[in-house]
Scaffold this motif. Structure first.
Motif, PDB file in Angstrom:
ATOM      1  N   VAL A 157     -11.900  -0.050  -7.929  1.00 13.84           N
ATOM      2  CA  VAL A 157     -12.416  -1.157  -7.314  1.00 13.84           C
ATOM      3  C   VAL A 157     -11.696  -1.476  -6.231  1.00 13.84           C
ATOM      4  O   VAL A 157     -10.395  -1.618  -6.244  1.00 13.84           O
ATOM      5  N   MET A 158     -12.353  -1.888  -4.973  1.00 15.06           N
ATOM      6  CA  MET A 158     -11.506  -2.175  -3.784  1.00 15.06           C
ATOM      7  C   MET A 158     -12.127  -3.475  -3.488  1.00 15.06           C
ATOM      8  O   MET A 158     -13.143  -3.697  -3.648  1.00 15.06           O
ATOM      9  N   ALA A 159     -11.017  -4.241  -2.973  1.00 14.75           N
ATOM     10  CA  ALA A 159     -11.620  -5.613  -2.368  1.00 14.75           C
ATOM     11  C   ALA A 159     -10.933  -5.477  -0.843  1.00 14.75           C
ATOM     12  O   ALA A 159      -9.684  -5.414  -0.792  1.00 14.75           O
ATOM     13  N   ASN A 160     -11.824  -5.717   0.051  1.00 15.07           N
ATOM     14  CA  ASN A 160     -11.538  -5.552   1.227  1.00 15.07           C
ATOM     15  C   ASN A 160     -10.548  -4.378   1.714  1.00 15.07           C
ATOM     16  O   ASN A 160      -9.567  -4.285   2.294  1.00 15.07           O
ATOM     17  N   TRP A 161     -11.014  -3.218   0.933  1.00 14.00           N
ATOM     18  CA  TRP A 161     -10.241  -1.962   1.225  1.00 14.00           C
ATOM     19  C   TRP A 161      -8.895  -1.786   0.692  1.00 14.00           C
ATOM     20  O   TRP A 161      -8.205  -1.121   1.073  1.00 14.00           O
ATOM     21  N   GLU A 162      -8.608  -2.859  -0.253  1.00 14.05           N
ATOM     22  CA  GLU A 162      -7.354  -2.538  -1.171  1.00 14.05           C
ATOM     23  C   GLU A 162      -7.482  -2.162  -2.449  1.00 14.05           C
ATOM     24  O   GLU A 162      -8.721  -2.638  -3.056  1.00 14.05           O
ATOM     25  N   LEU A 175     -11.236 -10.537 -11.426  1.00 18.21           N
ATOM     26  CA  LEU A 175     -11.023 -10.293 -10.108  1.00 18.21           C
ATOM     27  C   LEU A 175     -11.994 -11.312  -9.185  1.00 18.21           C
ATOM     28  O   LEU A 175     -11.346 -12.073  -8.185  1.00 18.21           O
ATOM     29  N   VAL A 176     -13.125 -11.075  -9.448  1.00 18.06           N
ATOM     30  CA  VAL A 176     -13.905 -11.628  -8.709  1.00 18.06           C
ATOM     31  C   VAL A 176     -14.054 -13.237  -8.953  1.00 18.06           C
ATOM     32  O   VAL A 176     -14.380 -14.155  -7.834  1.00 18.06           O
ATOM     33  N   ASP A 177     -13.781 -13.590  -9.923  1.00 20.54           N
ATOM     34  CA  ASP A 177     -13.679 -15.156 -10.265  1.00 20.54           C
ATOM     35  C   ASP A 177     -12.479 -15.876  -9.619  1.00 20.54           C
ATOM     36  O   ASP A 177     -12.614 -16.949  -9.172  1.00 20.54           O
ATOM     37  N   ASP A 178     -11.337 -15.027  -9.600  1.00 19.51           N
ATOM     38  CA  ASP A 178      -9.940 -15.534  -8.819  1.00 19.51           C
ATOM     39  C   ASP A 178     -10.341 -15.750  -7.613  1.00 19.51           C
ATOM     40  O   ASP A 178      -9.987 -16.604  -6.703  1.00 19.51           O
ATOM     41  N   LEU A 179     -10.880 -14.554  -6.909  1.00 23.08           N
ATOM     42  CA  LEU A 179     -11.233 -14.610  -5.483  1.00 23.08           C
ATOM     43  C   LEU A 179     -12.148 -15.980  -5.219  1.00 23.08           C
ATOM     44  O   LEU A 179     -12.146 -16.554  -4.312  1.00 23.08           O
ATOM     45  N   THR A 180     -13.131 -16.191  -6.116  1.00 19.49           N
ATOM     46  CA  THR A 180     -14.156 -16.922  -5.878  1.00 19.49           C
ATOM     47  C   THR A 180     -13.440 -18.519  -5.739  1.00 19.49           C
ATOM     48  O   THR A 180     -13.906 -19.460  -5.223  1.00 19.49           O
ATOM     49  N   ALA A 181     -12.454 -18.560  -6.857  1.00 22.92           N
ATOM     50  CA  ALA A 181     -11.833 -19.707  -6.916  1.00 22.92           C
ATOM     51  C   ALA A 181     -10.759 -19.928  -6.034  1.00 22.92           C
ATOM     52  O   ALA A 181     -10.079 -21.110  -5.807  1.00 22.92           O
ATOM     53  N   VAL A 185      -4.585 -13.227  -4.920  1.00 20.30           N
ATOM     54  CA  VAL A 185      -4.804 -12.180  -5.799  1.00 20.30           C
ATOM     55  C   VAL A 185      -3.886 -10.949  -5.116  1.00 20.30           C
ATOM     56  O   VAL A 185      -3.870 -10.672  -4.154  1.00 20.30           O
ATOM     57  N   ALA A 186      -3.284 -10.000  -5.975  1.00 20.18           N
ATOM     58  CA  ALA A 186      -2.386  -8.944  -5.607  1.00 20.18           C
ATOM     59  C   ALA A 186      -3.035  -7.673  -5.939  1.00 20.18           C
ATOM     60  O   ALA A 186      -3.398  -7.313  -7.035  1.00 20.18           O
ATOM     61  N   PRO A 187      -3.365  -6.676  -4.876  1.00 16.03           N
ATOM     62  CA  PRO A 187      -3.825  -5.359  -5.205  1.00 16.03           C
ATOM     63  C   PRO A 187      -2.689  -4.521  -6.244  1.00 16.03           C
ATOM     64  O   PRO A 187      -1.659  -4.793  -6.155  1.00 16.03           O
ATOM     65  N   THR A 188      -3.294  -3.516  -6.799  1.00 18.23           N
ATOM     66  CA  THR A 188      -2.516  -2.623  -7.509  1.00 18.23           C
ATOM     67  C   THR A 188      -1.595  -2.140  -6.550  1.00 18.23           C
ATOM     68  O   THR A 188      -0.321  -1.854  -6.805  1.00 18.23           O
ATOM     69  N   ARG A 189      -1.794  -1.481  -5.309  1.00 17.54           N
ATOM     70  CA  ARG A 189      -1.033  -0.883  -4.546  1.00 17.54           C
ATOM     71  C   ARG A 189      -1.280  -1.655  -3.171  1.00 17.54           C
ATOM     72  O   ARG A 189      -2.383  -1.951  -2.781  1.00 17.54           O
ATOM     73  N   GLY A 190      -0.087  -1.389  -2.286  1.00 18.26           N
ATOM     74  CA  GLY A 190      -0.371  -1.894  -0.897  1.00 18.26           C
ATOM     75  C   GLY A 190       0.192  -3.309  -0.761  1.00 18.26           C
ATOM     76  O   GLY A 190       1.143  -3.720  -1.478  1.00 18.26           O
ATOM     77  N   PRO A 191      -0.182  -4.174   0.191  1.00 17.88           N
ATOM     78  CA  PRO A 191       0.433  -5.577   0.226  1.00 17.88           C
ATOM     79  C   PRO A 191       0.441  -6.320  -0.794  1.00 17.88           C
ATOM     80  O   PRO A 191      -0.372  -6.272  -1.876  1.00 17.88           O
ATOM     81  N   SER A 192       1.233  -7.364  -1.015  1.00 22.53           N
ATOM     82  CA  SER A 192       1.453  -8.153  -1.996  1.00 22.53           C
ATOM     83  C   SER A 192       0.478  -9.347  -2.252  1.00 22.53           C
ATOM     84  O   SER A 192       0.139  -9.885  -3.071  1.00 22.53           O
ATOM     85  N   SER A 193      -0.626  -9.300  -1.100  1.00 24.47           N
ATOM     86  CA  SER A 193      -1.660 -10.498  -1.067  1.00 24.47           C
ATOM     87  C   SER A 193      -2.808  -9.848  -0.508  1.00 24.47           C
ATOM     88  O   SER A 193      -2.757  -8.835   0.424  1.00 24.47           O
ATOM     89  N   LEU A 194      -3.950 -10.279  -0.774  1.00 20.04           N
ATOM     90  CA  LEU A 194      -5.155  -9.858  -0.225  1.00 20.04           C
ATOM     91  C   LEU A 194      -5.892 -10.607   0.843  1.00 20.04           C
ATOM     92  O   LEU A 194      -6.002 -11.783   0.980  1.00 20.04           O
TER      93      LEU A 194
END
Length: 323
Positions: A157-162, A175-181, A185-194
């Motif tokens: 799954v990608m969120a804003n391409w992360e 994941l979507v509940d945390d984003l809504t709240a 949220v930290a992606p599996t790979r890439g930057p430490s924040s979304l």
């Protein structure tokens, strides 16, 4: 400018709403023009800057608005039809208010087999939206994605391409509940924040956010082949044979090449004397032959013709009715 988040209309999202054509505030337009000038300066022809400028529009408005189309057309000496034609071609350009986070569930072959379809169904039901639709609070736009280019971590799954790797219906709903709240949220790979959709759009427009070197770029699954190569001592070819172009038929006679002593190595494409390539290389191109010399095929044809003239031909009596 009001944002009408929600489900698609009967005409889809191809129309440009009238309220999105309202002019930019003076300070917003001034900043946009300054940023656009920086982007345009990177290209020999300014019309080539259209793709990043459309991302720049989304970094300001959250989607490609009517006023953004007008401004891009003016800055790049294009028609609004040309700008709209590009904006409706690529799926990363939104023609409707997009959510703060775009969540894309891969349902292509491998991810589907590993559970991508189950994830999609669960999250779609949980959020109450379908493909390319946005929740009423403007937080999540849900997409069914053909491929996230991370099959070694399926389902992805990608969120804003992360990347969010090895997902399940439960983990994606969390994941979507945390984003809504509004939780971090930290992606599996890439930057430490979304980052938000607008922040990512500015990066895609060519303005760095300083997060490019954060986090892990390639995880263990992506590096499995490299690890195996190290364990087996496999290396890429080195020296002149790795870089030199293959000799042509005029440079070397492949028909004189000795047959290999043993079985060919895996991946070897050696031309042997019995191969079709070697047989084709034996015939010298007509453009390089001496005009006084005859091609082998021509010599054979003449010999057959000469022989047929010396020997009497046998003829058969014509068929007659009743014979």
């Amino acid at each position: 400018m009001a944002h009408d988040f929600g489900l698609q209309t009967a005409s889809g999202h191809l129309t440009v709403s009238e309220d999105s054509k309202a002019p930019y505030p003076a300070d917003v337009e001034a900043q946009f023009r300054a940023d656009a000038a920086e982007v345009i300066a990177r290209y020999p022809q300014k019309r080539s800057a259209l793709l990043p400028l459309l991302h720049l529009v989304q970094s300001v408005d959250g989607y490609v608005t009517g006023r953004g189309i007008d401004l891009c057309a003016e800055l790049l000496d294009l028609t609004t039809a040309e700008v709209s034609g590009v904006a409706t071609f690529y799926t990363q350009y939104k023609r409707h208010p997009n959510g703060e986070y775009t969540v894309g569930v891969c349902t292509n072959t491998l991810c589907a087999v590993m559970g991508g379809d189950e994830i999609w169904d669960a999250v779609s039901d949980h959020l109450g939206v379908g493909h390319d639709e946005t929740t009423a609070d403007g937080k999540i736009t849900l997409e069914r994605v053909e491929c996230n280019a991370a099959c070694d971590y399926a389902p992805v799954v990608m969120a804003n391409w992360e990347f969010f790797d090895n997902q399940t219906p439960e983990s994606t709903i969390a994941l979507v509940d945390d984003l809504t709240a509004g939780k971090p949220v930290a992606p599996t790979r890439g930057p430490s924040s979304l980052c938000t959709f607008k922040q990512v759009s500015r990066v895609l427009a060519g303005f760095h956010d300083g997060l490019a070197d954060e986090g892990v770029g390639a995880g263990p699954a992506s590096l499995a082949g490299l690890k195996l190569a190290h364990e087996q001592g496999w290396t890429a070819p080195e020296g002149a044979s790795a870089t030199a172009p293959a000799p042509t038929a005029s440079e070397s006679d492949v028909s004189e090449a000795p047959a290999p002593a043993g079985p060919a190595e895996p991946g070897n494409t050696e031309v042997t004397p019995a191969s079709d390539e070697a047989a084709a290389a034996k015939v010298e191109p007509a453009a390089t032959r001496d005009p006084d010399e005859q091609a082998p095929a021509e010599d054979d044809a003449k010999a057959r013709t000469a022989g047929s003239e010396k020997a009497p031909r046998k003829t058969s009596a014509p068929n007659k009715k009743g014979s």
